[in-house]
Write an enzyme that holds these catalytic residues in place. Structure first.
Site, short mmCIF file in Angstrom:
data_model
loop_
_atom_site.label_atom_id
_atom_site.label_comp_id
_atom_site.label_asym_id
_atom_site.label_seq_id
_atom_site.Cartn_x
_atom_site.Cartn_y
_atom_site.Cartn_z
N ASP A 108 33.30 -38.17 99.59
CA ASP A 108 32.10 -38.15 99.06
C ASP A 108 31.27 -39.46 99.56
O ASP A 108 31.00 -39.50 100.69
CB ASP A 108 32.55 -38.64 97.47
CG ASP A 108 31.38 -38.69 96.55
OD1 ASP A 108 30.78 -37.79 96.14
OD2 ASP A 108 30.97 -40.06 96.35
N HIS A 290 34.95 -30.66 94.00
CA HIS A 290 34.42 -31.56 94.75
C HIS A 290 35.78 -32.84 95.03
O HIS A 290 35.67 -33.30 96.12
CB HIS A 290 33.23 -32.39 93.93
CG HIS A 290 32.71 -33.73 94.79
ND1 HIS A 290 32.16 -33.45 95.92
CD2 HIS A 290 32.83 -34.92 94.30
CE1 HIS A 290 31.62 -34.52 96.25
NE2 HIS A 290 32.48 -35.44 95.45
#
Length: 309
Positions: A108, A290
């Site tokens: 991320d 994610h």
């Protein structure tokens, strides 16, 4: 699986005019460093399942809570979170341990920092493994203006910049609910609702999909953000255009051997021209969302160790 009980103890290390809370393991593998960089809203603890496997594979594992997170310094100035500061922290962490370079792993926002660290300090990065966030090309207009044009003013990157403090306060007031609603997998596909999606998520009483964190793990994240608040970590977003300016004159090509790991169900799109900017890249896609390290810990561990071999 690693757990809270055998997660390394944090040590406060002075770097770059601040202190970072750093979790270290595998000191017996000195000379073979790997630095793991978390994203938002994460914590060094996000790497708990990778640490013992990397130690066993022969690495000296160094996992900082980056500035604004956990017990690390949380400066009040927005500009204290630009890419010069964030990459400078990692460079000084290398210096502290006496290393000229290291393998860097990012997820991320941590992946964005690793890409940009490599552009700004190429000699300090030996290899790159990045999860979820591919390389971002620096276009002709600053990133926030670009996002506002194509994604609207309620898109969270834009909202964080245009309405400072608003989202921070909502997340601070609803920390556990926000993190519990955010860390999910297998969520049903639905039309986006009006308003700022992450604020809506923080205020939502019912969670959808399945949790990717156990109750105990969620508590680690929740207590960390209750202590630090969210503003420091959101200030990373508030430097995006400043970073665009900082990166103006750097060579945009990433040269070290790199591994990019995507989640097939992630809302973050893949970058089709990745190999134009990262010529030495291998690309792997996993069937997950994610939160790759939470959803697929064993697969990630095997992929990382095999690729590094």
């Amino acid at each position: 699986m690693n757990s809270i009980n055998n997660f390394p103890k944090g040590e406060m290390i002075p770097v770059n005019g601040i202190k970072l809370e750093v979790f270290e393991a595998g000191r017996e593998n000195r000379g073979n460093p790997i630095i793991l960089c978390h994203g938002w809203p994460e914590h060094a603890y996000s790497w708990r399942n990778q640490i013992p496997v990397l130690v066993e594979a022969g690495y000296h594992v160094i996992v900082p809570n980056q500035r604004g997170y956990g017990n690390s310094s949380n400066p009040t100035e927005v500009t204290d979170y630009d890419i010069n500061k964030l990459s400078g922290d990692l460079v000084e962490l290398l210096n502290y341990y006496g290393y000229s370079d290291a393998i860097f792993v990012g997820h991320d926002w941590g992946a964005m920092v690793v890409w940009w660290l490599t552009l700004l300090h190429p000699q300090r990065v030996k290899k790159i493994i990045n999860l979820s966030i591919p390389y971002q090309v620096r276009g002709d207009i600053p990133w926030i203006a670009f996002m506002e044009k194509y994604l609207g003013e309620d898109y969270y990157f834009v909202h964080f910049n245009k309405k400072p403090g608003v989202a921070d306060a909502v997340f601070d007031e609803n920390t556990e609910q926000f993190l519990n609603n955010l860390y999910r997998k297998n969520e049903p596909i639905k039309e986006p609702e009006p308003g700022m999606a992450l604020i809506n998520l923080a205020l939502k009483k019912e969670s959808t999909g399945e949790p990717v964190l156990s109750k105990k793990d969620l508590e680690v994240f929740t207590s960390a953000f209750k202590a630090s608040g969210f503003t420091g970590s959101i200030n990373w977003y508030r430097n995006l255009d400043r970073n665009w300016t900082i990166l103006k004159d750097v060579d945009p090509i990433i040269k070290p051997p790199s591994l990019m790991i995507y989640g097939e169900r992630d809302v973050i799109p893949k970058f089709e021209k990745l190999s134009d900017f990262v010529p030495n890249v291998d690309i792997i896609t996993l069937d997950c969302g994610h939160w790759i390290m939470e959803e697929k810990p064993e697969e990630i561990n095997k992929i990382i160790v095999d690729w590094l071999k």
